[in-house]
Design an enzyme around this catalytic site. Structure first.
Site, PDB file in Angstrom:
ATOM      1  N   TYR A  84       0.852  -1.297   0.060  1.00 39.28           N
ATOM      2  CA  TYR A  84       0.229  -0.118   0.054  1.00 39.28           C
ATOM      3  C   TYR A  84       1.000   1.361  -0.078  1.00 39.28           C
ATOM      4  O   TYR A  84       1.824   1.481   0.760  1.00 39.28           O
ATOM      5  CB  TYR A  84      -0.950   0.072   1.137  1.00 39.28           C
ATOM      6  N   TYR A 101       7.903  11.660   3.893  1.00 43.15           N
ATOM      7  CA  TYR A 101       7.008  10.348   3.964  1.00 43.15           C
ATOM      8  C   TYR A 101       6.588   9.889   2.392  1.00 43.15           C
ATOM      9  O   TYR A 101       6.940   8.908   2.307  1.00 43.15           O
ATOM     10  CB  TYR A 101       5.595  10.709   4.936  1.00 43.15           C
ATOM     11  N   TRP A 158      -5.665   9.710   2.513  1.00 44.38           N
ATOM     12  CA  TRP A 158      -6.520  10.106   3.378  1.00 44.38           C
ATOM     13  C   TRP A 158      -7.485   8.981   4.552  1.00 44.38           C
ATOM     14  O   TRP A 158      -8.455   8.911   4.626  1.00 44.38           O
ATOM     15  CB  TRP A 158      -7.666  11.283   3.094  1.00 44.38           C
TER      16      TRP A 158
END
Length: 285
Positions: A98, A124, A149
């Site tokens: 992911y 990140y 999100w």
């Protein structure tokens, strides 16, 4: 098929532990068993379990803190997935991983597709992009799902933070000039399970035909401000929500202004994805 699931107590990992039960024999490990910052431990667990599939939702997700811990973020988000992929190659295994909308710079107000140029603005995002690249370079059957999100009813996320603050305060000021698609952790898990069920039924060449990067985020688009309004309304709270600009809420890590992603490749090939408001309603019910 034996599935090694990492990060099983995280908000996505927890949902995957449930969703993947019908796909194969799930060996779910948390950070206490497989800490992605310890590469020797990562290698040892994989060699002990000998999975046919590695599903890796575990990640370093503290976006702002990553600015002061770039080496740790890179080890967890790039080096560890790369090691998993190389170990999967030795086993003849596949991998599901992911990633994030933060691999894009968000400068262009158009929904990004998988082949668009990347350009992360923060540590990140750069570490997650390096993880994608390391998996692809290993040459294994793989699915990389970029999502955005992420929220759910457990762990640390925007939804739970806003619910807590809205109960404590009369007024919230929330950034209104960053655009994206809030995505329920259960949507991610259930979609993954649907795709893997198709892989199981799809024949020997399924992975060769379908390996690659896919955008997996809820349909539609919103802002953090509008997302907060929807949360407060769904919870029946009286807190006022006021819009502010990103400049009024400075953070150590820069965020993309527009990180909406098109999930058309995934929805055309595999399955439907819900609208973000509908998913939020289901989550809060």
């Amino acid at each position: 098929m034996k599935i090694l699931l990492t990060g099983s107590t995280g908000q996505v990992g927890y949902e995957l532990a449930r969703s993947l039960q019908g796909v194969g024999e799930v060996v779910a490990v948390d950070r206490n068993v497989m800490d992605l910052s310890d590469l020797d431990q990562v290698r040892d667990v994989i060699r002990q379990v000998r999975p046919g599939l590695i599903v890796n939702p575990a990640a370093y997700t503290a976006v702002d803190k990553a600015e002061s811990e770039p080496e740790l973020a890179h080890r967890v988000n790039a080096e560890a997935p790369g090691l998993m992929a190389r170990e999967a190659r030795l086993l003849g295994a596949a991998m599901v991983h992911y990633s994030t909308d933060y691999v894009f710079d968000g400068a262009d107000p158009a929904a990004r597709v998988e082949d668009d140029p990347t350009g992360p603005l923060n540590v990140y995002g750069a570490s997650k992009l390096a993880g994608e690249q390391a998996i692809a370079e290993a040459g294994i059957p793989h699915l990389i799902f970029r999502t955005s999100w992420v929220y759910g009813m457990r762990g640390k996320n925007f939804l739970l933070t806003m619910l807590r603050l809205a109960r404590e305060r009369d007024e919230l000021r929330v950034v209104a000039d960053q655009h994206g698609a809030p995505t329920w952790s259960r949507t991610i898990a259930d979609t993954t399970a649907q795709v893997l069920a198709q892989a199981r039924a799809g024949g020997d060449d399924w992975w060769a035909r379908n390996s690659g990067v896919y955008h997996l985020s809820a349909q539609g688009r919103t802002t953090w401000f509008e997302f907060t309004q929807a949360i407060v309304e769904a919870a029946g709270l009286e807190c006022r929500v006021l819009p502010i600009a990103s400049a009024d809420y400075p953070t150590p890590a820069r965020r993309p202004q527009y990180s909406v992603m098109s999930s058309e490749r995934l929805t055309t090939r595999f399955c439907h994805l819900p609208q973000w408001k509908e998913a939020l309603r289901l989550c809060m019910e």
